[in-house]
Design a protein around this motif. Structure first.
Motif, PDB file in Angstrom:
ATOM      1  N   VAL A  66       0.840  -1.208   0.000  1.00  0.00           N
ATOM      2  CA  VAL A  66       0.000   0.000   0.000  1.00  0.00           C
ATOM      3  C   VAL A  66       0.871   1.253   0.000  1.00  0.00           C
ATOM      4  N   SER A  67       0.578   2.165  -0.902  1.00  0.00           N
ATOM      5  CA  SER A  67       1.236   3.476  -0.906  1.00  0.00           C
ATOM      6  C   SER A  67       0.138   4.532  -0.892  1.00  0.00           C
ATOM      7  N   CYS A  68       0.561   5.799  -0.795  1.00  0.00           N
ATOM      8  CA  CYS A  68      -0.451   6.868  -0.853  1.00  0.00           C
ATOM      9  C   CYS A  68      -1.255   6.740  -2.138  1.00  0.00           C
ATOM     10  N   HIS A 122      -0.290  11.041   9.145  1.00  0.00           N
ATOM     11  CA  HIS A 122      -1.285  10.107   9.702  1.00  0.00           C
ATOM     12  C   HIS A 122      -1.267   8.717   9.050  1.00  0.00           C
ATOM     13  N   PRO A 123      -1.259   8.621   7.705  1.00  0.00           N
ATOM     14  CA  PRO A 123      -1.397   7.285   7.093  1.00  0.00           C
ATOM     15  C   PRO A 123      -0.312   6.295   7.531  1.00  0.00           C
ATOM     16  N   PHE A 124       0.889   6.777   7.823  1.00  0.00           N
ATOM     17  CA  PHE A 124       1.990   5.864   8.156  1.00  0.00           C
ATOM     18  C   PHE A 124       1.663   5.022   9.388  1.00  0.00           C
ATOM     19  N   PRO A 127      -3.576   2.132  11.492  1.00  0.00           N
ATOM     20  CA  PRO A 127      -3.647   0.686  11.238  1.00  0.00           C
ATOM     21  C   PRO A 127      -4.318   0.337   9.906  1.00  0.00           C
ATOM     22  N   ALA A 128      -5.346   1.095   9.507  1.00  0.00           N
ATOM     23  CA  ALA A 128      -6.073   0.739   8.279  1.00  0.00           C
ATOM     24  C   ALA A 128      -5.367   1.240   7.013  1.00  0.00           C
ATOM     25  N   GLU A 129      -4.344   2.092   7.162  1.00  0.00           N
ATOM     26  CA  GLU A 129      -3.660   2.621   5.973  1.00  0.00           C
ATOM     27  C   GLU A 129      -2.316   1.911   5.800  1.00  0.00           C
ATOM     28  N   PHE A 130      -1.217   2.435   6.348  1.00  0.00           N
ATOM     29  CA  PHE A 130       0.065   1.728   6.202  1.00  0.00           C
ATOM     30  C   PHE A 130       0.312   0.750   7.351  1.00  0.00           C
TER      31      PHE A 130
END
Ligand code: HEC
Ligand code: HEC
Length: 398
Positions: A66-68, A122-124, A127-130
């Protein structure tokens, strides 16, 4: 016979008054980007080029998948076309477009970040993103030669991330690994992490709006014979007039950059449970990466004061930020929870406000059912489609 045809055509013609034309002139072109004094590399080209690479790097995520740009797909209007986002886990909100994001004052649907660079961090660790940690993010950058070179060129040397004793895997605030690190090492990691966010923000500022059909028509001086069809003009007339859209989606960004509760009903008839802006403002005020905090490059400036002085009130409960209406054909489905698959469904809601949730004092008072006939709804939709700039971007599509 010929006269009758002309009369019908004239009967449908939309003619704007001088006042209406002046309002329309203020709807295009998109303004220059606001200055961001909280990010000292905000317009630094080397930082932006690092940010563009970070944006595409999949190894930052726990699974490496998963990336941005998994969720903000550049050739799909910088979103994912999904109802709710999906990264390392299942998200609870719809992915917003990044087109125009750098113009906002508050980031996320609930505005819980008050700068673009803080948002990018935030995404890093979500838990649901990176589903990762800042320490691993900085280490991956350190271990990837081209990223490390690009980083050190702008910000100077990275900490010795190969030392897993000092910089343990999975270390982020709230974990035992993080607590085991020395304060200077925690500071060094967070500083590099913040630089990553600031570089990504610099890149996001370079994502341009292209010129839409509407922009071209306004730039040409709103000609009466070309540019927009009669149906599109009728939609514009309604948008700024009887339909009241301009109250919240006014100006060249088609958003007031503020928060409103439009009373969307829960599909199962229960009361809404997402506090939206109330929780977002509380988080923006206290977050480690707030504009008024130690990682900001201007902690006493206007951006920092915005969160401190923002008015809080019961009307913020369940309110979400007004989204831009540019590029809508690219950014379906719609609303913070992606509940509407089509523009026709969005307009049907505004037209009837069926099942609208009314919480005492928690409600936007400006919305009333529009009760427009089908041809007017079609006109509104046709106008919204003139705000799409995709045909011009198509050249850059892979
Ligand atoms: C799993 C999908 C996913 C990933 C991965 C992801 N995002 Fe997002 N992004 C979202 C969702 C969903 C939201 C809205 C969340 C909310 O409002 O609570 C969002 C919000 C944003 C916003 C705010 C836009 C606005 O108008 O307020 C920006 C900017 C953004 N993301 C950039 C990024 C960057 C940079 C990365 C990589 C570091 C990233 N996103 C990774 C799904 C994702
Ligand atoms: C009271 C302010 C307000 C008014 C008036 C208003 N909107 Fe909205 N609009 C919003 C907010 C807030 C949202 C996001 C709501 C959410 O997700 O919970 C939204 C969402 C939308 C969306 C979804 C966009 C996306 O990317 O998800 C569209 C399309 C839209 N509005 C069009 C219109 C049109 C057309 C009108 C006039 C008929 C209108 N709006 C009137 C505040 C308003």
């Amino acid at each position: 016979m010929i006269e009758a045809v002309v009369m019908i055509a004239l009967g449908q013609e939309v003619v704007f008054t001088d006042r209406q034309r002046r309002i329309i002139d203020r709807m295009s072109p998109p303004p220059a980007l606001p200055v961001d004094t909280t990010n000292r590399v905000t317009d630094n080209a080397d930082a932006a080029s690092l940010g563009a690479r970070l944006f595409k790097t999949r190894t930052f995520s726990a699974s490496g998948a998963v990336s941005c740009d998994t969720c903000h797909v550049p050739w799909e209007g910088f979103d994912d076309g999904r109802k709710l986002a999906k990264g390392e886990g299942d998200g609870t909100r719809n992915t917003p477009t990044l087109l125009g994001a750098a113009h906002q004052r508050w980031f996320f649907w609930d505005g819980r970040a008050d700068s673009l660079w803080a948002q990018a961090l935030h995404p890093f660790e979500a838990p649901a993103e990176f589903g990762s940690s800042r320490t691993d993010a900085v280490r991956i950058m350190h271990d990837t030669p081209d990223l490390r070179a690009a980083y050190e060129n702008v910000f100077g040397p990275l900490p010795p991330m190969e030392d897993l004793e000092r910089f343990p895997a999975g270390a982020r605030p709230g974990t035992p690994q993080w607590d085991a690190m020395t304060p200077p090492d925690r500071h060094a990691v967070t500083e590099a992490f913040v630089h990553m966010g600031k570089s990504i923000a610099a890149f996001e500022r370079t994502i341009p709006f292209a010129t839409s059909k509407f922009d071209r028509w306004v730039a040409a001086g709103q000609p009466t014979d070309t540019g927009l069809t009669q149906q599109e003009r009728r939609g514009l007339e309604l948008f700024n007039g009887a339909a009241g859209c301009r109250n919240c989606h006014g100006g060249p960004l088609f958003t007031d950059r503020a928060f409103h509760n439009i009373g969307l009903p829960e599909p199962d008839g229960s009361l809404p449970s997402d506090p939206g802006r109330s929780a977002g403002l509380a988080e923006a005020r206290t977050h480690e990466f707030r504009a008024g905090g130690e990682w900001s490059d201007d902690p006493k400036g206007a951006t920092a004061r915005r969160a401190a002085t923002a008015r809080d009130g019961p009307e913020h409960w369940g309110a979400f930020r007004t989204p831009t209406l540019r590029n809508l054909p690219d950014t379906a489905p719609y609303m913070h929870d992606g509940r509407f698959a089509t523009l026709a469904e969005v307009l049907a809601f505004y037209n009837t406000l069926e099942d609208q949730v009314r919480l005492d004092h928690h409600q936007e008072q400006v919305l009333t059912p529009l009760n427009l006939p089908p041809e007017d709804l079609a006109a509104l939709e046709a106008f919204l489609r003139t705000l799409d700039d995709t045909p011009e971007k198509a050249a850059g599509t892979p």
